[in-house]
Design an enzyme around this catalytic site. Sequence first.
Site: not given
Length: 402
Positions: A303, A345
């Site tokens: 988150h 990522d």
Amino acid sequence: MDEMQQRERFLTAEEAAKTLGVGRATLYAYVSRGLIRTDEAADDPRRRLYSAPDIEALKQRKTTLRRPGEIAAGTLAWGLPVLSSSITLIADGRFFYRGRNAVEWAETATLEETARLLWDCGAHDPFAEAGSAPPGWDDALLEQLAGLPLTERCQALLPLVAAGQAITWQRDSRHLWGGAVALMRALAGAAIAAQPDAQPIHRHLAAAWGLDAAGADIVRRALVLVADHELNASAFAVRVVASTGASLGACLNAGLGALSGPLHGGTMSIVEILFDEVDRVGDAAAVIESRLRRGERVPGFGHHPLYPDGDPRAAALLPLLPQDAARDVLAQMMTETTGKRPNVDFALVSLRRAFRLPPGSALALFAIGRTAGWIAHALEQRQDDKLIRPRARYTGPPASAE
């Protein structure tokens, strides 16, 4: 919630900002930090309303007496905005490059067009100027440095770009654009251990990696989506160096240094390890369960404080990639098990694996794309003409009386 309930419990952006005595940008920053909840307006889902109880609680906090040192310490750790910037806005789970929705912009724009936007070049195109391509490096030197980690290789080669050595202090930004172009193209070459090239950067990378037109277009989108991300660690490092009047090359070296850490760009190598583990075990659910039992985090998910509903960069990239059952199961299991969604990522590593790019290519994409944003921050900070010099709160032994 009906319209009457919303009027009682929620405020418009104008009302919320006025109640707090802040501007819209600061209001959006409070939302991104989770301090103020928002909801869709009943009459217009595109319009956001702001929780009145949250605003009142925040107002009370603001009036509580706090020591200046405590305020500064909190500000530097996901706190209130510390610098003014007109480059990138992150609000309500979306991000904007100079007012343009970045995800929509990435559908067609190149990294060069994005750089022109972030650098505020207007109609001028420094990428079209003659002589903006830097000269190549000595082949023997390039071969010798090819084995270094990406950030260190770029830091070794960038000082050899003459255009990046000019001190920025008291120079007009328009006279720095040409050097900025040379540095971008040089870093793109250095990041993949190749000579610089004057063609569009996504095409340069596609040619080096043997990608077709579809693959090149996905690389283009990825570069644009990571071009800037407001005041993250590397951008702040760039701005600190830029505030001294140093060269653009020195500013980029600062950004690269910050990027190399495992809590920033280094995270991608940890995501690679996760994918390798899933491949080896052959069961994404078992890998996730094992990591959770050991109290380990699962990299590539989470988150993000700025994106409570998921990283829009990952959401924009992942659907474009070729099918990969292992990747899809891993993402699905993480969402179902922990409620966490993939971040950028994860998306960049997925892109690297999908097209079988060389190891380290995910970080290369990030560094090359982010160069546009680093330069934008350096140019903007230079215009402020102030040295960034915070004070430290001393916690060592008492001063000697002698």
